[in-house]
Scaffold this active site. Structure first.
Site, PDB file in Angstrom:
ATOM      1  N   SER A  97       0.822  -1.220   0.000  1.00 54.27           N
ATOM      2  CA  SER A  97       0.000   0.000   0.000  1.00 54.27           C
ATOM      3  C   SER A  97       0.854   1.267   0.000  1.00 54.27           C
ATOM      4  O   SER A  97       1.647   1.462  -0.897  1.00 54.27           O
ATOM      5  CB  SER A  97      -0.965  -0.037   1.182  1.00 54.27           C
ATOM      6  OG  SER A  97      -1.921   0.967   1.053  1.00 54.27           O
ATOM      7  N   ASP A 240      -2.091   6.477  -3.554  1.00 54.72           N
ATOM      8  CA  ASP A 240      -1.011   5.825  -2.817  1.00 54.72           C
ATOM      9  C   ASP A 240      -0.411   4.741  -3.730  1.00 54.72           C
ATOM     10  O   ASP A 240      -0.785   4.615  -4.897  1.00 54.72           O
ATOM     11  CB  ASP A 240      -1.507   5.263  -1.475  1.00 54.72           C
ATOM     12  CG  ASP A 240      -2.455   4.092  -1.649  1.00 54.72           C
ATOM     13  OD1 ASP A 240      -3.083   3.988  -2.721  1.00 54.72           O
ATOM     14  OD2 ASP A 240      -2.573   3.274  -0.718  1.00 54.72           O
ATOM     15  N   ASP A 242      -0.626   1.525  -4.247  1.00 56.62           N
ATOM     16  CA  ASP A 242      -1.423   0.510  -4.943  1.00 56.62           C
ATOM     17  C   ASP A 242      -2.753   1.079  -5.435  1.00 56.62           C
ATOM     18  O   ASP A 242      -3.616   0.327  -5.898  1.00 56.62           O
ATOM     19  CB  ASP A 242      -1.646  -0.717  -4.057  1.00 56.62           C
ATOM     20  CG  ASP A 242      -2.465  -0.400  -2.810  1.00 56.62           C
ATOM     21  OD1 ASP A 242      -2.363   0.740  -2.300  1.00 56.62           O
ATOM     22  OD2 ASP A 242      -3.203  -1.282  -2.348  1.00 56.62           O
ATOM     23  N   ASP A 244      -5.464   2.191  -4.133  1.00 51.17           N
ATOM     24  CA  ASP A 244      -6.811   1.965  -3.589  1.00 51.17           C
ATOM     25  C   ASP A 244      -7.298   3.231  -2.877  1.00 51.17           C
ATOM     26  O   ASP A 244      -8.438   3.316  -2.457  1.00 51.17           O
ATOM     27  CB  ASP A 244      -6.876   0.739  -2.665  1.00 51.17           C
ATOM     28  CG  ASP A 244      -5.959   0.841  -1.467  1.00 51.17           C
ATOM     29  OD1 ASP A 244      -5.058   1.708  -1.464  1.00 51.17           O
ATOM     30  OD2 ASP A 244      -6.141   0.036  -0.532  1.00 51.17           O
TER      31      ASP A 244
HETATM   32 MG    MG Z   1      -3.303   1.389  -0.475  1.00 48.02          MG
END
Ligand code: MG
Length: 458
Positions: A97, A240, A242, A244
């Site tokens: 993340s 961020d 990744d 999400d």
């Molecule tokens: Mg993330």
């Protein structure tokens, strides 16, 4: 809480000291054993350790006789989305993340695009610890395939959710900053499909994160803020590592907290789905509750973590929910965070009202927020929290409601306070919010005295 392997969201460890490939191999075997049969889709973010960890996971999974589909470097929401779209038995995302580059990690997703619950993670960890793996014979091993269509499938589905025409008619100027993460492969292209003029920055995927730290906030987004101002763009978009999460920057260069964006979008979502609650975590601003209430809706609070929001949404039939850190979930689309639909909803709102994002978000008040942390050894945290459950509401003035889904949250007549033990540091965190600076300082001072006293008396 599970054992040592899983944290709040999946596994997140420092590569080399806390995590190595043998663990990834074993985790692959554990997941294959847990599933028993079927196909797992694997993807990764831009981290340097990604391809290697993905290969080790794949080897473990294949050894149990389960098939593997590799989807390459894509955003986490895209992985969750295609897991459901194709009915894969699970989706594994190799990502840490927004953590610093030396971290690696794995997030688990179910066939319904819902993150694995703590119960499911506990079961994986039990199999991992006991090492009783399903073993396939040489002629019954899983088969490996790759797919390169995940991003396009996701983009097409997103466009099916939004009023593309009205966005296209505006030709917005957008700056996209994926922070050298996996959002680089989707967001700029989605914006172009909506006839936006896109400038992207930090958008070559690079696991060293050369552009900025992965967590998007006011400090890390200094370049994006400058770029938005210098070019006169309509909107800045940051992810961020990744992707999400999404964080928005107004045309004036103001970074907007996710809970204000939740409040803004809640008003629209309540028009679409009347009587359905809005779900957010305990650490979101009261402005969410107020805005939702003014629109005739109701807010439900959950513990922190996007899986907690998703689970509560399923339980209550909610259509929209999110987290202040920049997580937004639209359950009618799927059960994972959906930053891309969120971006489109903002653009739709701008286009349909003719207002700028800055004008729209100014309708959502921003309340002064103060944070503090008090040192507390990990072993003493639960005793301290037990004392505080009784003493803190007594200490605070004008208590309206006490919420204990995660830590101790107290709504006051004006303002609120949240006291939570940190999951990663030996501290107890205090977060306060109130309509004025003076009020918030007073609430914080009051709460801090009580937390210090509770810890001191142990
Ligand atoms: Mg993330």
């Amino acid at each position: 809480m599970t054992g040592n392997l899983f944290g709040t969201t999946g596994i997140r460890k420092v590569y080399g000291t806390e995590f190595d490939l043998s663990m990834a191999l074993k985790l692959g075997k554990s997941l294959g054993t847990y599933l028993g049969e079927g196909t797992v889709v694997l993807a990764r973010d831009a981290r340097t350790t990604g391809p290697m960890v993905e290969d080790a996971l794949a080897a473990g999974i294949l050894s149990t006789g389960i098939n593997v589909v590799k989807a390459g470097m894509i955003p986490t929401p895209t992985l969750a989305f295609i897991t459901r779209l194709h009915g894969y038995n699970a989706g594994l995302m190799v990502t840490a993340s927004h953590n610093p580059p030396q971290y690696t990690g794995i997030k688990f997703w179910g066939q319904d695009s819902m993150g694995y619950t703590p119960d499911m993670e506990r079961e994986i960890e039990r199999i991992y610890t006991e090492e009783e793996f399903q073993v396939a014979k040489w002629n019954e091993l899983g088969e490996e395939q790759t797919t390169e269509t995940a991003v396009n499938e996701h983009i097409e589905a997103i466009l099916g959710q939004v009023d593309s025409k009205i966005i296209e008619s505006k030709g917005y100027n957008i700056i996209v900053d994926p922070g050298n993460g996996s959002g680089s492969v989707l967001t700029p292209y989605l914006m172009r499909r909506l006839a936006c003029k896109v400038i992207s920055m930090n958008s070559q995927p690079d696991g060293h994160f050369p552009g900025r730290v992965s967590e998007p906030d006011k400090e890390s987004l200094a370049d994006l803020i400058k770029m938005v101002r210098d070019t006169g763009a309509d909107l800045g978009i940051a992810h961020d590592g990744d992707a999400d999460r999404v964080v928005f920057v107004t045309e004036k260069g103001e970074v907007i907290r996710g809970d204000r964006t939740i409040a803004l979008l809640s008003r629209e979502e309540l028009k679409r789905s009347k009587n359905k609650p809005i779900v957010t975590t305990v650490d979101s601003s009261r402005v969410v509750d107020e805005t939702v209430e003014n629109s005739g809706g109701k807010t439900i609070r959950t513990p922190v973590g996007d899986i907690q929001v998703a689970l509560k949404m399923r339980e209550t039939g909610a259509a929209f929910g999110g987290e202040a850190a920049g997580v937004f979930i639209f359950s009618e689309f799927h059960n994972a965070p959906e930053p891309f639909v969120t971006i489109c909803r903002i653009l739709e709102l701008m286009a349909s009202t003719g207002k700028s994002f800055g004008e729209l978000i100014s309708e959502i008040p921003v309340y002064p927020l103060r944070k503090a942390k008090v040192k507390c050894e990990n072993e003493k945290k639960s005793a301290a929290m037990q004392t505080l459950a009784k003493s803190l509401p007594e200490r605070m003035e004008d208590v309206a409601e006490v919420i204990t889904v995660d830590g101790i949250g107290i709504s006051l007549k004006a303002g609120c306070v949240l006291v939570r033990p940190s999951g990663t540091e030996p501290v107890i965190r205090i977060t306060c919010e109130a309509p004025t600076d003076k009020q918030v300082e007073k609430i914080l001072a009051n709460a801090k005295v009580e937390v210090e006293r509770a810890i001191g008396n142990l």
